[in-house]
Design a protein around this motif. Structure first.
Motif, PDB file in Angstrom:
ATOM      1  N   ASP A 154      -1.542   0.407   4.529  1.00 48.30           N
ATOM      2  CA  ASP A 154      -1.243   1.669   5.196  1.00 48.30           C
ATOM      3  C   ASP A 154      -0.389   2.532   4.262  1.00 48.30           C
ATOM      4  O   ASP A 154       0.680   2.104   3.817  1.00 48.30           O
ATOM      5  CB  ASP A 154      -0.477   1.384   6.485  1.00 48.30           C
ATOM      6  N   PRO A 155      -0.834   3.739   3.903  1.00 51.83           N
ATOM      7  CA  PRO A 155      -0.060   4.587   2.976  1.00 51.83           C
ATOM      8  C   PRO A 155       1.379   4.813   3.407  1.00 51.83           C
ATOM      9  O   PRO A 155       2.263   4.972   2.563  1.00 51.83           O
ATOM     10  CB  PRO A 155      -0.851   5.899   2.971  1.00 51.83           C
ATOM     11  N   ASN A 156       1.610   4.804   4.701  1.00 49.99           N
ATOM     12  CA  ASN A 156       2.970   5.021   5.195  1.00 49.99           C
ATOM     13  C   ASN A 156       3.885   3.835   4.903  1.00 49.99           C
ATOM     14  O   ASN A 156       5.111   3.959   4.981  1.00 49.99           O
ATOM     15  CB  ASN A 156       2.957   5.295   6.696  1.00 49.99           C
ATOM     16  N   LEU A 157       3.283   2.673   4.592  1.00 50.33           N
ATOM     17  CA  LEU A 157       4.073   1.480   4.277  1.00 50.33           C
ATOM     18  C   LEU A 157       4.175   1.246   2.767  1.00 50.33           C
ATOM     19  O   LEU A 157       4.831   0.306   2.330  1.00 50.33           O
ATOM     20  CB  LEU A 157       3.441   0.248   4.941  1.00 50.33           C
ATOM     21  N   PHE A 170      -4.361   6.775  -3.295  1.00 55.14           N
ATOM     22  CA  PHE A 170      -4.217   5.391  -3.733  1.00 55.14           C
ATOM     23  C   PHE A 170      -4.642   4.468  -2.612  1.00 55.14           C
ATOM     24  O   PHE A 170      -4.807   4.884  -1.463  1.00 55.14           O
ATOM     25  CB  PHE A 170      -2.770   5.084  -4.180  1.00 55.14           C
ATOM     26  N   CYS A 171      -4.830   3.188  -2.975  1.00 53.40           N
ATOM     27  CA  CYS A 171      -5.304   2.200  -2.007  1.00 53.40           C
ATOM     28  C   CYS A 171      -4.739   0.863  -2.430  1.00 53.40           C
ATOM     29  O   CYS A 171      -5.430   0.039  -3.029  1.00 53.40           O
ATOM     30  CB  CYS A 171      -6.842   2.176  -1.992  1.00 53.40           C
ATOM     31  N   VAL A 172      -3.460   0.639  -2.170  1.00 56.41           N
ATOM     32  CA  VAL A 172      -2.811  -0.612  -2.554  1.00 56.41           C
ATOM     33  C   VAL A 172      -3.472  -1.762  -1.799  1.00 56.41           C
ATOM     34  O   VAL A 172      -3.512  -1.778  -0.575  1.00 56.41           O
ATOM     35  CB  VAL A 172      -1.297  -0.565  -2.253  1.00 56.41           C
ATOM     36  N   ALA A 173      -4.004  -2.721  -2.530  1.00 51.49           N
ATOM     37  CA  ALA A 173      -4.802  -3.781  -1.915  1.00 51.49           C
ATOM     38  C   ALA A 173      -3.946  -4.749  -1.113  1.00 51.49           C
ATOM     39  O   ALA A 173      -2.840  -5.114  -1.526  1.00 51.49           O
ATOM     40  CB  ALA A 173      -5.566  -4.540  -2.993  1.00 51.49           C
ATOM     41  N   VAL A 174      -4.462  -5.153   0.025  1.00 57.92           N
ATOM     42  CA  VAL A 174      -3.838  -6.196   0.845  1.00 57.92           C
ATOM     43  C   VAL A 174      -4.926  -7.160   1.299  1.00 57.92           C
ATOM     44  O   VAL A 174      -6.085  -6.778   1.453  1.00 57.92           O
ATOM     45  CB  VAL A 174      -3.118  -5.620   2.082  1.00 57.92           C
ATOM     46  N   ASN A 175      -4.553  -8.413   1.495  1.00 48.63           N
ATOM     47  CA  ASN A 175      -5.519  -9.423   1.919  1.00 48.63           C
ATOM     48  C   ASN A 175      -5.672  -9.484   3.434  1.00 48.63           C
ATOM     49  O   ASN A 175      -6.658 -10.017   3.937  1.00 48.63           O
ATOM     50  CB  ASN A 175      -5.098 -10.802   1.395  1.00 48.63           C
ATOM     51  N   ASP A 176      -4.716  -8.954   4.149  1.00 52.08           N
ATOM     52  CA  ASP A 176      -4.716  -9.027   5.609  1.00 52.08           C
ATOM     53  C   ASP A 176      -5.288  -7.731   6.183  1.00 52.08           C
ATOM     54  O   ASP A 176      -4.661  -6.675   6.108  1.00 52.08           O
ATOM     55  CB  ASP A 176      -3.288  -9.251   6.114  1.00 52.08           C
ATOM     56  N   SER A 177      -6.473  -7.800   6.746  1.00 58.48           N
ATOM     57  CA  SER A 177      -7.117  -6.601   7.282  1.00 58.48           C
ATOM     58  C   SER A 177      -6.369  -6.031   8.482  1.00 58.48           C
ATOM     59  O   SER A 177      -6.552  -4.870   8.832  1.00 58.48           O
ATOM     60  CB  SER A 177      -8.565  -6.918   7.686  1.00 58.48           C
TER      61      SER A 177
END
Length: 225
Positions: free
Chosen positions: A53-56, A33-40
């Motif tokens: 981050d998958p761990n988060l 999976f790749c949960v989208a975030v706006n903050d690189s």
């Protein structure tokens, strides 16, 4: 021998259809999976959007609520589509899916439109809908069906389609898309409400009408008038 050849041919055709459908949807994900975030700064992978981050990641990233709530359909067309794309549901990023709830007032219409990046499957939950789509040039064939609760109808990617509530009560349908960001082009809005407007000469020749008709339509669809 002929039966084996026919069976082999059917397998080949089926496999070709599966490959075609997969290739026509969003690219395959590169991880679970790749949960989208706006903050690189808190993203570690890139696949369509920056990924959390998958761990988060938690279970809350994979749930969307509120599709049970009726929407306000008091507008000119009598319908409202609530699109759930990656922009509002980050958990579907890279999964190649999206969905929507469409509410209709009595006699409401979901106007002719296209989804440039997705096929759509519409399922009626309440009410009776008249649904259809038009094929591409040169045939421009119209396919329509009356849909009742529990019925599903598919709209191929990119083709103009619509739904009309035939009943005297509200109607509800849910749609599934083969893209996390299917896009939507409302035909009337795009043609008569573009910014800047399309030249009158183009529209009068395309629709074979005089300038007064075109300007009247533009006045209805332009948001800056």
């Amino acid at each position: 021998m002929k039966k084996m050849e026919a069976k082999l041919l059917s397998y080949i055709v089926l496999w070709a259809m599966v490959v075609f459908f997969v290739s026509a949807s969003d690219p395959s994900p590169l991880q679970d999976f790749c949960v989208a975030v706006n903050d690189s700064r808190i993203g570690v992978f890139v696949n369509g959007k920056f990924c959390k981050d998958p761990n988060l990641t938690t279970a809350d990233d994979f749930i969307f609520t509120g599709l049970n709530i009726p929407r306000n359909t008091s507008n000119l067309v009598g319908s409202v589509a609530t699109l759930v794309s990656v922009d509002v549901f980050p958990g579907i990023n890279t999964l190649g899916v999206g969905f929507a709830r469409i509410d209709f007032s009595p006699n409401g219409v979901n106007p002719p439109h296209t989804h440039p990046r997705a096929s759509e499957i519409l399922t009626v939950v309440e009410g009776t809908l008249f649904a259809g789509f038009v094929t591409s040039n040169p045939d421009n064939r119209l396919f329509t069906k009356v849909l009742y609760p529990g019925d599903a109808f598919v709209f191929p990617v990119g083709l103009i389609h619509f739904q009309l509530n035939l009943g005297n009560t509200s109607a509800v349908a849910f749609a599934a898309f083969s893209s996390q960001n299917p896009g939507r082009i409302d035909i009337a809005n795009a043609v008569f409400g573009s910014t800047p407007p399309i030249l009158d000469d183009v529209l009068t020749k395309a629709f074979q009408v005089d300038e007064d008709v075109i300007r009247n339509l533009q006045a209805q669809f332009r948001t800056d008038n």
